[in-house]
Enzyme design. Structure first.
Site, mmCIF file in Angstrom:
data_model
loop_
_atom_site.group_PDB
_atom_site.id
_atom_site.type_symbol
_atom_site.label_atom_id
_atom_site.label_comp_id
_atom_site.label_asym_id
_atom_site.label_seq_id
_atom_site.Cartn_x
_atom_site.Cartn_y
_atom_site.Cartn_z
ATOM 1 N N GLU A 116 -7.248 9.831 -15.042
ATOM 2 C CA GLU A 116 -7.284 10.549 -13.848
ATOM 3 C C GLU A 116 -6.218 11.402 -12.830
ATOM 4 O O GLU A 116 -7.374 11.868 -12.281
ATOM 5 C CB GLU A 116 -6.692 8.695 -12.376
ATOM 6 C CG GLU A 116 -8.024 8.582 -11.283
ATOM 7 C CD GLU A 116 -8.277 7.313 -10.532
ATOM 8 O OE1 GLU A 116 -8.234 6.527 -11.176
ATOM 9 O OE2 GLU A 116 -8.504 7.294 -9.544
ATOM 10 N N SER B 233 -24.179 7.198 -16.994
ATOM 11 C CA SER B 233 -24.081 5.498 -15.888
ATOM 12 C C SER B 233 -25.101 5.553 -14.412
ATOM 13 O O SER B 233 -26.568 6.259 -14.476
ATOM 14 C CB SER B 233 -23.561 6.017 -15.103
ATOM 15 O OG SER B 233 -22.552 5.620 -13.562
ATOM 16 N N ASP C 127 -4.022 0.864 -10.006
ATOM 17 C CA ASP C 127 -5.490 -0.299 -9.686
ATOM 18 C C ASP C 127 -5.720 0.251 -11.364
ATOM 19 O O ASP C 127 -6.420 -1.129 -11.990
ATOM 20 C CB ASP C 127 -6.315 1.024 -9.529
ATOM 21 C CG ASP C 127 -5.869 1.647 -7.889
ATOM 22 O OD1 ASP C 127 -5.159 1.045 -7.519
ATOM 23 O OD2 ASP C 127 -6.645 2.864 -7.286
ATOM 24 N N SER D 101 -12.912 3.496 -9.206
ATOM 25 C CA SER D 101 -12.492 4.961 -10.673
ATOM 26 C C SER D 101 -11.635 3.966 -11.716
ATOM 27 O O SER D 101 -12.212 3.988 -13.150
ATOM 28 C CB SER D 101 -11.680 5.526 -9.790
ATOM 29 O OG SER D 101 -10.750 5.110 -9.089
ATOM 30 N N ASP E 5 3.565 2.398 -4.931
ATOM 31 C CA ASP E 5 2.865 2.344 -5.821
ATOM 32 C C ASP E 5 3.646 3.434 -6.799
ATOM 33 O O ASP E 5 5.063 3.880 -7.473
ATOM 34 C CB ASP E 5 1.763 1.887 -6.678
ATOM 35 C CG ASP E 5 0.654 2.973 -6.519
ATOM 36 O OD1 ASP E 5 1.338 3.661 -5.354
ATOM 37 O OD2 ASP E 5 -0.202 3.022 -7.397
ATOM 38 N N ALA F 6 -15.582 3.438 -2.527
ATOM 39 C CA ALA F 6 -14.703 2.124 -0.834
ATOM 40 C C ALA F 6 -13.608 1.715 -0.534
ATOM 41 O O ALA F 6 -13.106 0.463 0.139
ATOM 42 C CB ALA F 6 -16.037 0.308 -1.097
ATOM 43 N N GLY F 7 -12.510 1.592 -1.511
ATOM 44 C CA GLY F 7 -11.533 1.774 -2.025
ATOM 45 C C GLY F 7 -11.063 0.176 -2.835
ATOM 46 O O GLY F 7 -9.872 0.408 -2.780
ATOM 47 N N LEU F 8 -12.115 -0.207 -3.375
ATOM 48 C CA LEU F 8 -12.090 -1.025 -4.272
ATOM 49 C C LEU F 8 -12.011 -0.615 -5.801
ATOM 50 O O LEU F 8 -12.199 -1.315 -6.557
ATOM 51 C CB LEU F 8 -13.182 -2.384 -4.414
ATOM 52 C CG LEU F 8 -13.335 -2.862 -2.518
ATOM 53 C CD1 LEU F 8 -15.115 -3.951 -2.697
ATOM 54 C CD2 LEU F 8 -12.448 -3.427 -2.247
ATOM 55 N N GLU G 87 0.803 -1.549 -0.123
ATOM 56 C CA GLU G 87 -0.179 -0.477 0.039
ATOM 57 C C GLU G 87 0.919 1.454 0.020
ATOM 58 O O GLU G 87 2.080 1.811 0.178
ATOM 59 C CB GLU G 87 -0.986 0.201 1.265
ATOM 60 C CG GLU G 87 -2.495 0.556 1.355
ATOM 61 C CD GLU G 87 -2.861 -0.439 0.014
ATOM 62 O OE1 GLU G 87 -3.489 -0.235 -1.495
ATOM 63 O OE2 GLU G 87 -3.381 -1.595 0.553
HETATM 64 P P1 ADP Z 1 -13.305 3.755 -5.220
HETATM 65 O O1 ADP Z 1 -12.566 3.651 -6.995
HETATM 66 O O2 ADP Z 1 -12.013 3.769 -4.119
HETATM 67 O O3 ADP Z 1 -13.764 3.667 -5.527
HETATM 68 P P2 ADP Z 1 -12.679 7.059 -5.697
HETATM 69 O O4 ADP Z 1 -13.077 8.050 -5.194
HETATM 70 O O5 ADP Z 1 -10.977 6.601 -6.696
HETATM 71 O O6 ADP Z 1 -13.338 5.528 -5.312
HETATM 72 O O7 ADP Z 1 -13.981 6.736 -7.051
HETATM 73 C C1 ADP Z 1 -15.222 6.547 -7.099
HETATM 74 C C2 ADP Z 1 -15.515 7.472 -8.143
HETATM 75 O O8 ADP Z 1 -15.293 7.218 -9.057
HETATM 76 C C3 ADP Z 1 -17.470 7.857 -8.154
HETATM 77 O O9 ADP Z 1 -17.827 8.582 -6.563
HETATM 78 C C4 ADP Z 1 -17.656 8.268 -9.010
HETATM 79 O O10 ADP Z 1 -17.397 10.201 -9.613
HETATM 80 C C5 ADP Z 1 -16.745 8.253 -10.507
HETATM 81 N N1 ADP Z 1 -17.360 6.818 -10.430
HETATM 82 C C6 ADP Z 1 -16.504 4.646 -10.381
HETATM 83 N N2 ADP Z 1 -17.752 4.224 -11.117
HETATM 84 C C7 ADP Z 1 -18.995 4.925 -11.506
HETATM 85 C C8 ADP Z 1 -20.258 4.521 -11.710
HETATM 86 N N3 ADP Z 1 -20.664 3.405 -12.523
HETATM 87 N N4 ADP Z 1 -20.890 5.763 -12.471
HETATM 88 C C9 ADP Z 1 -20.516 7.025 -12.372
HETATM 89 N N5 ADP Z 1 -19.358 7.050 -11.658
HETATM 90 C C10 ADP Z 1 -18.765 6.295 -11.338
HETATM 91 MG MG MG Z 2 -10.186 5.349 -7.062
#
Ligand code: ADP
Ligand code: MG
Length: 387
Positions: free
Chosen positions: A164, A69, A176, A132, A38, A127-129, A35
């Protein structure tokens, strides 16, 4: 699991009267260990999970790219003639940022068609999974196919990372996107974040009678601000004090020798990264030699290092880890960038349900939000789903 999502996304496209030229998907990920290594050009060991983001794309006869979405009420459209990283904001910066970053990387977008893009996902957001990376990578492999570009997955990972970093404005590393693109069923992906060399390490939990339980604390983190940037800055400070190219190149002996020349916080931040890189290498050797049941202590040591040296844990994550261990987990640690999000526990499959019940009860006793707990298995990376 992904079949249901594919048909959901196809129904969604139909409801928008959209022609579909193809459907692609990419997984979220769990980082088993490694962690904040990277961006220090070090080592990570993530795996793709069954939860995926699915994207359908249909060509338009103009130059508009329009994204919808299921996870957002706001559809966004932009002309490909006016695609600029500055103009992107909100959730659409993830998919549209990938289109922008392709152009930036030298792919000629001047002749490509506009697109309707619809997205659905069962990766929990924030949720950290890595929802994004899942959205970026599903869009990226789709754009590569519909626009007919040829790139390696490594190159595509860099393009998604740029989306990103620049279009969204979140200073994340390359892990990621690499795992979302290149994950393999039943394997964890050892990734050297400097060379981008990868090695698939057998991680078939089911045949060992083990499970990884994700314990999503429901505490929301934000990569784009605060703690994450501060940790990166500390690492840069340590790099300067140590006179190395990246913390990847520093040994614990070098760090100890320079301890007097840096403040205690910088020292502890660097100690986390240096020892974490070693733990990743050890985890790979132990997995190869003795299998997943033998990596428990390494997972716990990683958590302690993040809690005490890197200071990116939080009370909810610590409670999840401590409760999982007292419920008999082989090992447990927070995973992801920190400040909330999820922890993982490696546990005998037969004990997984009891572990989840114990964690839920502990959270209720502490007055925390109810955690969302589920098992994950190592699944394949981005792929074309249909047409
Ligand atoms: P993680 O990558 O841990 O889930 P992040 O904060 O890096 O958290 O990314 C989450 C953000 O990515 C969301 O708030 C949204 O803006 C965007 N996102 C991810 N998946 C989707 C989706 N299926 N539809 C719309 N936005 C999404
Ligand atoms: Mg993310």
């Amino acid at each position: 699991m992904s079949a249901a999502l594919v048909s959901r996304v196809e129904d969604f496209s139909k409801s928008l009267d959209m022609a579909v030229d193809g459907v692609w998907s990419a997984p979220g990920r769990v980082n088993l260990i490694g962690e904040h290594t990277d961006y220090n050009e070090g080592f990570v060991l993530p795996f793709g999970i069954e939860q995926r983001t699915v994207v359908a794309m249909g060509r338009r006869d103009d130059r508009i790219i329009r994204v919808h979405s299921k996870q957002s009420d706001t559809a966004v459209e932009v002309s490909l003639n006016e695609l600029s990283s500055d103009a992107l904001s909100g959730w659409s910066a993830y998919p549209l940022g990938v289109a922008w970053a392709l152009g930036e990387a030298g792919f000629d977008l001047s002749g490509v068609s506009g697109l309707d893009v619809v997205i659905d996902s069962d990766v929990p957001l924030g949720a950290g999974l890595s929802s994004s990376a899942a959205i970026e990578c599903a869009v990226a492999v789709g754009l590569r196919d519909v626009w007919g570009f040829s790139t390696t997955d490594q190159e595509l990972a860099r393009i998604c990372q740029r989306a990103e970093n620049i279009a969204v404005g979140a200073p994340t590393g390359i892990m990621d996107q690499s795992v979302s693109l290149m994950a393999k069923d039943g394997h964890a992906l050892f990734l050297d974040c400097r060379s981008l060399e990868i090695d698939a390490i057998p991680f078939d939990l089911q045949s060992d009678g083990l499970a990884i339980v994700v314990m999503d604390t429901q505490v929301k983190h934000s990569h784009a601000n605060g703690g994450y940037s501060a940790r990166r800055a500390s690492c840069e400070k340590a790099v300067e004090a140590l006179g190395v190219d990246a913390l990847r190149d520093a040994t614990i002996e070098q760090l100890e020798a320079k301890r007097g020349e840096m403040d205690d916080e910088t020292y502890r931040r660097a100690r986390h990264v240096i020892t974490e890189n070693d733990r990743v290498l050890n985890t790979v050797s132990v997995l190869k030699a003795d299998g997943p049941r033998a990596i428990g202590d390494l997972l716990v040591a990683s958590h302690v290092s993040m809690r005490d040296d890197f200071e990116i844990s939080c009370p909810e994550l610590n409670l999840a880890v401590d409760t999982a261990l007292s419920a008999g987990a082989v090992g447990a640690r927070m995973t992801g960038g920190g400040f909330g999000g999820a922890a993982i526990a490696l546990v005998e499959s037969a004990h997984a349900e009891n572990l989840i019940a114990r964690v839920e009860a502990a959270f209720a006793d502490a007055g925390y939000y109810a955690p969302v707990c589920f098992s994950v298995i190592a699944s394949e990376g981005a792929k074309r789903e249909s047409l």
